[in-house]
Design a protein around this motif. Structure first.
Motif: not given
Length: 161
Positions: A1-9, A34-42, A130-135
């Motif tokens: 979750m925190l990785a997503g907040v940083y990405q929005l930031t 990396e701490a969340a070990d989430d391949p998509y977020m990485i 793709t939501t991660a790249t759209h903004a």
């Protein structure tokens, strides 16, 4: 979750013309993913870091990170149950590779990376976002693009250059 907040930031700070802040946020996003070990977020955090590396002239590092991100997602993107965003970030990473190669004058490699990005775009279809790249694309030029990476470099490259 925190990785997503940083990405929005990162979307916001990328427009602030403060390279140190962009680096800090991109690095924190990567650490948290990396701490969340989430391949998509990485992979998403790699996409943000790739832009910081590329824009600072560290294109070889950017290309290495692209390879790491796409390799990490490779076992998942062909599975039916994998969300389309995973395929989208894979295509977006390849599009970043095309831009990094082209800025180095490696046009054959750039077209090869572009073809891989285009292949993912075609698999996802014209209505895919793709939501991660759209903004990021919208923050560069103020327009909506679908699929994002197919239009990002065609219409925003002059803004990003």
């Amino acid at each position: 979750m925190l990785a997503g907040v940083y990405q929005l930031t990162d979307f916001y700070v990328a427009c602030q013309q403060d390279a140190a802040l962009v680096w800090l946020v991109a690095d924190r996003a990567r650490e948290q993913a990396e701490a969340a070990d989430d391949p998509y977020m990485i992979a998403c955090s790699a996409w943000g870091m790739v832009q910081a590396l590329r824009d600072s002239g560290r294109r070889d590092e950017a290309l290495s990170l692209i390879d790491s991100g796409t390799t990490l997602l490779a076992p998942y993107v062909e599975l039916d149950e994998t969300p389309d965003d995973w395929r989208g970030i894979t295509g977006a990473l390849h599009a970043e590779g095309a831009l990094a190669h082209s800025r180095r004058g490696r046009y054959g490699d750039a077209w090869s990376a572009w073809d891989r990005a285009d292949g993912w775009a075609r698999k996802l279809g014209r209505r895919s976002v793709t939501t991660a790249t759209h903004a990021t694309c919208c923050s560069r030029c103020g327009r909506r693009h679908q699929p994002v990476w197919r239009a990002t470099y065609a219409s925003c490259a002059s803004v990003a250059a």
